[in-house]
Motif scaffolding. Sequence first.
Motif, PDB file in Angstrom:
ATOM      1  N   ARG A 115      -3.682 107.054  64.742  1.00 23.88           N
ATOM      2  CA  ARG A 115      -4.818 106.739  65.629  1.00 23.88           C
ATOM      3  C   ARG A 115      -5.898 107.807  65.521  1.00 23.88           C
ATOM      4  NH1 ARG A 115      -0.637 104.890  69.080  1.00 23.88           N
ATOM      5  NH2 ARG A 115      -0.475 106.940  70.078  1.00 23.88           N
ATOM      6  N   TRP A 116      -5.490 109.070  65.457  1.00 24.82           N
ATOM      7  CA  TRP A 116      -6.460 110.159  65.338  1.00 24.82           C
ATOM      8  C   TRP A 116      -7.222 110.060  64.018  1.00 24.82           C
ATOM      9  CZ3 TRP A 116      -9.398 113.116  67.874  1.00 24.82           C
ATOM     10  CH2 TRP A 116      -9.906 114.306  67.354  1.00 24.82           C
ATOM     11  N   GLY A 146      -7.833 107.348  62.415  1.00 23.65           N
ATOM     12  CA  GLY A 146      -8.761 106.228  62.556  1.00 23.65           C
ATOM     13  C   GLY A 146     -10.023 106.619  63.301  1.00 23.65           C
ATOM     14  N   LEU A 178      -3.334 104.326  57.838  1.00 24.69           N
ATOM     15  CA  LEU A 178      -2.894 103.559  59.001  1.00 24.69           C
ATOM     16  C   LEU A 178      -1.848 102.520  58.631  1.00 24.69           C
ATOM     17  CD1 LEU A 178      -5.911 104.555  59.781  1.00 24.69           C
ATOM     18  CD2 LEU A 178      -5.720 102.810  61.549  1.00 24.69           C
ATOM     19  N   GLN A 194      -2.351  98.202  62.475  1.00 21.63           N
ATOM     20  CA  GLN A 194      -3.574  98.775  63.045  1.00 21.63           C
ATOM     21  C   GLN A 194      -4.815  98.522  62.194  1.00 21.63           C
ATOM     22  OE1 GLN A 194      -3.155 102.932  64.120  1.00 21.63           O
ATOM     23  NE2 GLN A 194      -1.083 102.651  64.882  1.00 21.63           N
ATOM     24  N   GLN A 210      -7.714  96.055  63.701  1.00 20.27           N
ATOM     25  CA  GLN A 210      -8.510  96.648  64.775  1.00 20.27           C
ATOM     26  C   GLN A 210      -9.434  97.735  64.239  1.00 20.27           C
ATOM     27  OE1 GLN A 210      -6.631  97.702  68.427  1.00 20.27           O
ATOM     28  NE2 GLN A 210      -6.606  95.544  69.000  1.00 20.27           N
ATOM     29  N   LEU A 211      -8.949  98.539  63.290  1.00 19.87           N
ATOM     30  CA  LEU A 211      -9.821  99.579  62.733  1.00 19.87           C
ATOM     31  C   LEU A 211     -10.984  98.954  61.974  1.00 19.87           C
ATOM     32  CD1 LEU A 211     -10.447 102.560  62.224  1.00 19.87           C
ATOM     33  CD2 LEU A 211      -9.139 102.373  60.109  1.00 19.87           C
TER      34      LEU A 211
END
Length: 408
Positions: free
Chosen positions: A15-16, A18, A138, A142, A145-146
């Motif tokens: 997540r970071w 991304g 990722l 995910q 969404q990215l």
Amino acid sequence: MPEIAPDPRVAGRARWNGLLLLAASFLSVTGGAVTTVALTFGLLELKGQADAVGMVLASRAVPLILFLLLGGVIADRIDRRLLMIAADGLRATAQLLLGYLMLFGGATIPVMMSLAFIVGMGDALFVPSQSGLVPELLPQCQLQQLNARMGLVSSVAGIAGPVIGGILVKLAGSGLAIAVDGLTFVLSALILAQIRRPAAAHQSQSIGRDAIWTDLKLGFQEFLRRRWLTLMVGQAALFHLLVLGPLFILGPLMFKGAADGALRWSELLSAWAAGGLCGGVAALNMKPRYPLAYAAALFPLSAVIPASLALPLPHVVRLSAFGFGSACLAVFAVFWTTTLHTKIPSDVISRVSAFDAVVSLSLLPAGYVLAPALLAAVGINDSFWIGSAVCLACGGVLLSRDVRALQS
């Protein structure tokens, strides 16, 4: 077999990563939009001729088309994050030097063209590297969404960039605005340096002349062996050549003689941008079982954009058509990019993405050139009808089972 729960630390790092990619993308796109405005007005102040603007802008586009495939080969062999940082460094150096020359003298047309060429070479390294880095950082769950968020970031940056550029040009001049673009590349490089690649990420390999040609050949073979890929890229080729290129030439021409014509056209472009934002938001939570078929079904709905110009419609209806059509294209782009990231092997994805991008980037200028010929041959209204028909015909890719049956 039961699904293994992901390591929270790995998920947090993904997540970071991304978020870092989103921030770097926002800075790059915003800076590029600032430069387009600043360079145009700076050249008009310097030379007062539109052809000078065209020559300098073309000097950035040409190397992107020429070297994009080579950039894809390099990105499949070298650490993509480091390559993106190097590309940002190259672009930052050129833009900061250009800004300095425009502020303090020495910004001749040949010098500006040379520096724009260097920026274009940086673009050719950055674009395929970013395309390959996303699925490397990722997990597949995910990626959609990215990609949707990256589309949103690009839309916001595309709206904010020209506004920021116009303010900077008015308050401080074109030279400072272009220097600000150089600083955005510096910040982007610093952000990308914070990304930590997974241990399983592809490792750098040596590059030689024979290896380059071999890799290009293998990349092209990977491109051709997937029927769904060639069909969708062919669809994009027709769209850029016969719809998008003529639209952005003939659209302003249509409003040229009207009262507030420039304002009306700019409002349509704003509706396009707003539609892209809405489409990006909608795509965040869509989870179709057959994403490529879903995207291919949405694509023909963009026919409302040229059709709205061909018909004598109220301006508000045209605004709605531009917004709706753009939203459909934005959703299409998210699922198309996600399909590439999930269905193309990581060791060839930069090359395959480069082949995809080259088709669009080369045929869009061809569409610009084709527009006057269409105008002379069939007139402005029928040119828009041709564009609308091409959008509808693009739905023909759904006749292929390779497109319909590709699952998420």
